[in-house]
Design a protein around this motif. Structure first.
Motif, PDB file in Angstrom:
ATOM      1  N   GLY A 189       0.877  -1.369  -0.010  1.00  0.00           N
ATOM      2  CA  GLY A 189      -0.123   0.055  -0.018  1.00  0.00           C
ATOM      3  C   GLY A 189       0.700   1.247  -0.007  1.00  0.00           C
ATOM      4  N   PRO A 190       0.202   2.471   0.202  1.00  0.00           N
ATOM      5  CA  PRO A 190       0.715   3.615   0.081  1.00  0.00           C
ATOM      6  C   PRO A 190       1.943   4.104   1.249  1.00  0.00           C
ATOM      7  CG  PRO A 190      -1.637   3.913  -0.243  1.00  0.00           C
ATOM      8  CD  PRO A 190      -1.486   2.477   0.149  1.00  0.00           C
ATOM      9  N   ASN A 191       2.774   4.474   0.748  1.00  0.00           N
ATOM     10  CA  ASN A 191       3.885   4.851   1.697  1.00  0.00           C
ATOM     11  C   ASN A 191       4.539   6.165   1.154  1.00  0.00           C
ATOM     12  OD1 ASN A 191       6.522   3.615   0.201  1.00  0.00           O
ATOM     13  ND2 ASN A 191       4.774   2.320  -0.075  1.00  0.00           N
ATOM     14  N   GLY A 192       5.943   6.402   1.720  1.00  0.00           N
ATOM     15  CA  GLY A 192       6.672   7.296   1.366  1.00  0.00           C
ATOM     16  C   GLY A 192       7.501   7.302  -0.002  1.00  0.00           C
ATOM     17  N   ILE A 193       7.324   5.840  -0.658  1.00  0.00           N
ATOM     18  CA  ILE A 193       7.971   5.857  -1.891  1.00  0.00           C
ATOM     19  C   ILE A 193       6.799   5.785  -2.934  1.00  0.00           C
ATOM     20  CG2 ILE A 193       9.361   3.977  -3.122  1.00  0.00           C
ATOM     21  CD1 ILE A 193      10.513   3.044  -0.448  1.00  0.00           C
ATOM     22  N   PRO A 194       7.155   6.282  -4.238  1.00  0.00           N
ATOM     23  CA  PRO A 194       6.065   6.129  -5.172  1.00  0.00           C
ATOM     24  C   PRO A 194       5.591   4.537  -5.443  1.00  0.00           C
ATOM     25  CG  PRO A 194       7.770   7.756  -5.867  1.00  0.00           C
ATOM     26  CD  PRO A 194       8.463   7.012  -4.588  1.00  0.00           C
ATOM     27  N   LEU A 195       4.357   4.550  -5.212  1.00  0.00           N
ATOM     28  CA  LEU A 195       3.571   3.332  -5.437  1.00  0.00           C
ATOM     29  C   LEU A 195       3.604   2.682  -6.951  1.00  0.00           C
ATOM     30  CD1 LEU A 195       2.582   0.927  -3.374  1.00  0.00           C
ATOM     31  CD2 LEU A 195       0.521   1.692  -3.969  1.00  0.00           C
ATOM     32  N   ASN A 196       4.821   2.607  -7.698  1.00  0.00           N
ATOM     33  CA  ASN A 196       4.863   2.147  -8.863  1.00  0.00           C
ATOM     34  C   ASN A 196       6.237   1.541  -9.168  1.00  0.00           C
ATOM     35  OD1 ASN A 196       6.997   4.308  -9.268  1.00  0.00           O
ATOM     36  ND2 ASN A 196       5.415   5.960  -9.593  1.00  0.00           N
ATOM     37  N   ILE A 197       6.565   1.150 -10.343  1.00  0.00           N
ATOM     38  CA  ILE A 197       7.682   0.358 -10.912  1.00  0.00           C
ATOM     39  C   ILE A 197       9.178   1.238 -10.381  1.00  0.00           C
ATOM     40  CG2 ILE A 197       7.915   1.232 -13.054  1.00  0.00           C
ATOM     41  CD1 ILE A 197       9.038  -2.331 -11.666  1.00  0.00           C
ATOM     42  N   PHE A 198       8.966   2.460 -10.592  1.00  0.00           N
ATOM     43  CA  PHE A 198      10.056   3.347 -10.147  1.00  0.00           C
ATOM     44  C   PHE A 198      10.449   3.255  -8.595  1.00  0.00           C
ATOM     45  CE2 PHE A 198       8.371   5.228 -14.151  1.00  0.00           C
ATOM     46  CZ  PHE A 198       9.487   5.020 -14.793  1.00  0.00           C
ATOM     47  N   GLY A 199       9.435   3.235  -7.935  1.00  0.00           N
ATOM     48  CA  GLY A 199       9.492   3.163  -6.380  1.00  0.00           C
ATOM     49  C   GLY A 199      10.032   1.799  -6.062  1.00  0.00           C
ATOM     50  N   TYR A 200       9.620   0.899  -6.640  1.00  0.00           N
ATOM     51  CA  TYR A 200       9.902  -0.595  -6.387  1.00  0.00           C
ATOM     52  C   TYR A 200      11.263  -0.720  -6.733  1.00  0.00           C
ATOM     53  CZ  TYR A 200      10.563  -5.649  -7.080  1.00  0.00           C
ATOM     54  OH  TYR A 200      11.134  -6.965  -7.181  1.00  0.00           O
ATOM     55  N   LEU A 201      11.846  -0.111  -7.673  1.00  0.00           N
ATOM     56  CA  LEU A 201      13.227  -0.415  -8.172  1.00  0.00           C
ATOM     57  C   LEU A 201      14.231   0.278  -7.464  1.00  0.00           C
ATOM     58  CD1 LEU A 201      13.069  -0.207 -12.055  1.00  0.00           C
ATOM     59  CD2 LEU A 201      13.389  -2.381 -10.616  1.00  0.00           C
ATOM     60  N   PHE A 202      13.494   1.601  -6.888  1.00  0.00           N
ATOM     61  CA  PHE A 202      14.635   2.304  -5.963  1.00  0.00           C
ATOM     62  C   PHE A 202      14.668   1.782  -4.632  1.00  0.00           C
ATOM     63  CE2 PHE A 202      14.434   5.295  -2.447  1.00  0.00           C
ATOM     64  CZ  PHE A 202      15.583   6.168  -2.634  1.00  0.00           C
ATOM     65  N   GLN A 203      13.709   1.169  -4.084  1.00  0.00           N
ATOM     66  CA  GLN A 203      14.137   0.506  -2.776  1.00  0.00           C
ATOM     67  C   GLN A 203      14.858  -0.757  -3.208  1.00  0.00           C
ATOM     68  OE1 GLN A 203      12.704  -2.610  -1.446  1.00  0.00           O
ATOM     69  NE2 GLN A 203      11.754  -3.271  -3.513  1.00  0.00           N
ATOM     70  N   ALA A 204      14.760  -1.531  -4.239  1.00  0.00           N
ATOM     71  CA  ALA A 204      15.471  -2.596  -4.513  1.00  0.00           C
ATOM     72  C   ALA A 204      17.030  -2.138  -4.814  1.00  0.00           C
ATOM     73  CB  ALA A 204      15.221  -3.518  -5.968  1.00  0.00           C
ATOM     74  N   ALA A 205      17.287  -1.178  -5.304  1.00  0.00           N
ATOM     75  CA  ALA A 205      18.645  -0.737  -5.600  1.00  0.00           C
ATOM     76  C   ALA A 205      19.285  -0.289  -4.183  1.00  0.00           C
ATOM     77  CB  ALA A 205      18.730   0.636  -6.235  1.00  0.00           C
ATOM     78  N   ALA A 206      18.419  -0.254  -3.073  1.00  0.00           N
ATOM     79  CA  ALA A 206      19.057   0.344  -1.842  1.00  0.00           C
ATOM     80  C   ALA A 206      19.262  -1.107  -1.049  1.00  0.00           C
ATOM     81  CB  ALA A 206      18.192   1.210  -1.101  1.00  0.00           C
ATOM     82  N   SER A 207      18.826  -2.035  -1.358  1.00  0.00           N
ATOM     83  CA  SER A 207      18.800  -3.405  -0.477  1.00  0.00           C
ATOM     84  C   SER A 207      20.315  -3.717  -0.277  1.00  0.00           C
ATOM     85  CB  SER A 207      18.071  -4.454  -1.453  1.00  0.00           C
ATOM     86  OG  SER A 207      17.939  -5.517  -0.606  1.00  0.00           O
ATOM     87  N   PRO A 208      21.249  -3.740  -1.280  1.00  0.00           N
ATOM     88  CA  PRO A 208      22.607  -3.948  -0.967  1.00  0.00           C
ATOM     89  C   PRO A 208      23.289  -3.225   0.014  1.00  0.00           C
ATOM     90  CG  PRO A 208      22.437  -3.734  -3.432  1.00  0.00           C
ATOM     91  CD  PRO A 208      21.249  -3.272  -2.593  1.00  0.00           C
ATOM     92  N   PHE A 209      22.574  -2.173   0.564  1.00  0.00           N
ATOM     93  CA  PHE A 209      23.098  -1.296   1.585  1.00  0.00           C
ATOM     94  C   PHE A 209      22.530  -1.413   2.930  1.00  0.00           C
ATOM     95  CE2 PHE A 209      23.804   0.801  -2.596  1.00  0.00           C
ATOM     96  CZ  PHE A 209      25.077   0.502  -2.718  1.00  0.00           C
ATOM     97  N   ALA A 210      21.466  -2.193   2.828  1.00  0.00           N
ATOM     98  CA  ALA A 210      20.588  -2.227   3.994  1.00  0.00           C
ATOM     99  C   ALA A 210      21.128  -3.210   5.117  1.00  0.00           C
ATOM    100  CB  ALA A 210      18.922  -2.506   3.507  1.00  0.00           C
ATOM    101  N   ARG A 211      20.239  -3.248   6.139  1.00  0.00           N
ATOM    102  CA  ARG A 211      20.614  -4.291   7.380  1.00  0.00           C
ATOM    103  C   ARG A 211      20.039  -5.269   7.255  1.00  0.00           C
ATOM    104  NH1 ARG A 211      23.724  -1.624  10.228  1.00  0.00           N
ATOM    105  NH2 ARG A 211      23.976  -3.549  11.577  1.00  0.00           N
ATOM    106  N   LEU A 212      20.538  -6.494   7.669  1.00  0.00           N
ATOM    107  CA  LEU A 212      19.803  -7.899   7.676  1.00  0.00           C
ATOM    108  C   LEU A 212      19.703  -8.271   9.169  1.00  0.00           C
ATOM    109  CD1 LEU A 212      22.075  -9.912   4.962  1.00  0.00           C
ATOM    110  CD2 LEU A 212      19.524  -8.593   4.729  1.00  0.00           C
ATOM    111  N   ASP A 213      20.485  -7.344  10.156  1.00  0.00           N
ATOM    112  CA  ASP A 213      20.289  -7.873  11.724  1.00  0.00           C
ATOM    113  C   ASP A 213      19.231  -7.089  12.473  1.00  0.00           C
ATOM    114  OD1 ASP A 213      21.547  -5.657  11.606  1.00  0.00           O
ATOM    115  OD2 ASP A 213      23.513  -6.243  12.364  1.00  0.00           O
ATOM    116  N   THR A 214      18.162  -6.990  11.812  1.00  0.00           N
ATOM    117  CA  THR A 214      17.053  -6.134  12.142  1.00  0.00           C
ATOM    118  C   THR A 214      16.276  -6.578  13.555  1.00  0.00           C
ATOM    119  OG1 THR A 214      15.352  -7.128  10.791  1.00  0.00           O
ATOM    120  CG2 THR A 214      16.547  -5.196  10.063  1.00  0.00           C
ATOM    121  N   ARG A 215      16.629  -7.926  13.916  1.00  0.00           N
ATOM    122  CA  ARG A 215      16.025  -8.500  14.906  1.00  0.00           C
ATOM    123  C   ARG A 215      16.937  -8.824  16.349  1.00  0.00           C
ATOM    124  NH1 ARG A 215      11.157 -12.166  12.293  1.00  0.00           N
ATOM    125  NH2 ARG A 215      10.009 -10.361  11.917  1.00  0.00           N
ATOM    126  N   VAL A 216      18.328  -8.465  15.950  1.00  0.00           N
ATOM    127  CA  VAL A 216      19.136  -8.329  16.964  1.00  0.00           C
ATOM    128  C   VAL A 216      19.213  -7.107  17.824  1.00  0.00           C
ATOM    129  CG1 VAL A 216      21.829  -8.459  17.074  1.00  0.00           C
ATOM    130  CG2 VAL A 216      20.762  -9.562  15.251  1.00  0.00           C
TER     131      VAL A 216
END
Length: 265
Positions: free
Chosen positions: A51-78
C-alpha cells in the motif's frame, strides 16, 4: 593439436550456422529469463500490496528500494548490533538511558509477525491491528499532542506520505542531531497498526529483545536514520495497546532530550 586449425574450423562452422546459433542462444536466454521475470513480477505485486507509503507506489519506487537493498541491514531483530560506547559519543549519553514507563518491559507473547524484507515500505503482513485499534491509535496521537502542546504536534508524515499522521516536535523545540534529517518527525503509525518511532539505544534494544519491535533496514546506515529508528509491531489487544502508548511516550521523552517533559494524556 593445431590450435589455429581448430579455431578456423570453429569459425567456419559458426559462419555456416550463424542463424541457428543466434536463434538457439536467443531461445535459451528467453527460457532462462521467463522464471526470473515471473519472480520479479510476483515480488512487485507483493510489494505493491503493502500500500501507499513514502516511496512512489509504482515500478520506479519498487526499483528504487531494490537498489538500496545491498546497503540495508539484515540484523534487524538483533537487540544491539552496535558499539554502544562509541554511539553514545555520537548521540550523547542520553541514548544509553531508558525512557519507558514500564520496568521491566513485559515480553510480547507468541511469534513475531511477518515483515517482508523490503527496504521500504516496512510493514507487517500478519497479526495486523483491528480497525478499532487503529482508531484508538489515531485518537491517542491527538490526545498526546493536546497533553503536550508546547512540545509536540500532529501533522501528516513526511516519511510515509500525507495519508499517515505523525507526531512532530513543535517549531522552536531543539531537535536532537540524530533526528535532524527526519525534520523533527519521531513517531507515525501505519495502516496495519505498526509504528515507526525513534527510541534511545537502550529502549530500542529492550523493545527488540522483548519481541515488540525490529529495526528498520536502513537504521544506522550512514546518517540516513538513527540506530534507534524501529518498527513497533501492531497492538493485538488492549494490553498491547497500552504497551504501545508507552513506546510513544518513551520516544517523545527521548527526542525532547530532557529539555521538556512529556506526559500521558
Amino acid at each position: 593439436m593445431d590450435i589455429n586449425n581448430l579455431a578456423n574450423t570453429t569459425l567456419d562452422l559458426f559462419q555456416q550456422n550463424k542463424t541457428a546459433v543466434v536463434t538457439t542462444a536467443s531461445a535459451a536466454a528467453l527460457v532462462l529469463s521467463v522464471p526470473l521475470l515471473s519472480r520479479i513480477a510476483s515480488d512487485y505485486r507483493a510489494w505493491y500490496a503493502l500500500g501507499p507509503n513514502g516511496i512512489p507506489l509504482n515500478i520506479f519506487g519498487y526499483l528504487f528500494q531494490a537498489a538500496a537493498s545491498p546497503f540495508a541491514r539484515l540484523d534487524t531483530r538483533v537487540p544491539a548490533p552496535y558499539d554502544a560506547a562509541a554511539l553514545s559519543k555520537r548521540y550523547g549519553a542520553l541514548t544509553l538511558q531508558s525512557f519507558l514507563p514500564r520496568s521491566p518491559l513485559p515480553p510480547r507473547s507468541g511469534p513475531r509477525p511477518d515483515v517482508p524484507a523490503y527496504v521500504g515500505p516496512q510493514r507487517q503482513t500478519s497479526q495486523q491491528a483491528s480497525a478499532e485499534t487503529r482508531d484508538a491509535q489515531e485518537s491517542f496521537l491527538h490526545a498526546f499532542a493536546a497533553a503536550n502542546p508546547d512540545a509536540v504536534r500532529v501533522r501528516p508524515s513526511n516519511l510515509e506520505g500525507p495519508l499517515f499522521n505523525s507526531l512532530w516536535l513543535r517549531d522552536g523545540v531543539p531537535v536532537r542531531g540524530e533526528i535532524r534529517r527526519l525534520g523533527g518527525e519521531f513517531a507515525h503509525p501505519h495502516g496495519e497498526g505498526s509504528t515507526h518511532l525513534v527510541l534511545s539505544l537502550a529502549d530500542a534494544a529492550r523493545a527488540i529483545e522483548g519481541g515488540w519491535a525490529e529495526r528498520h533496514r536502513m537504521s544506522g546506515v550512514g546518517s540516513l536514520m538513527p540506530w534507534g529508528f524501529v518498527l513497533i509491531y501492531a497492538p493485538r489487544d488492549d494490553d498491547e495497546l497500552e504497551v504501545w502508548k508507552g513506546f510513544v511516550l518513551a520516544s517523545a521523552r527521548y527526542v525532547l532530550g530532557g529539555e521538556k517533559e512529556a506526559v500521558m494524556p
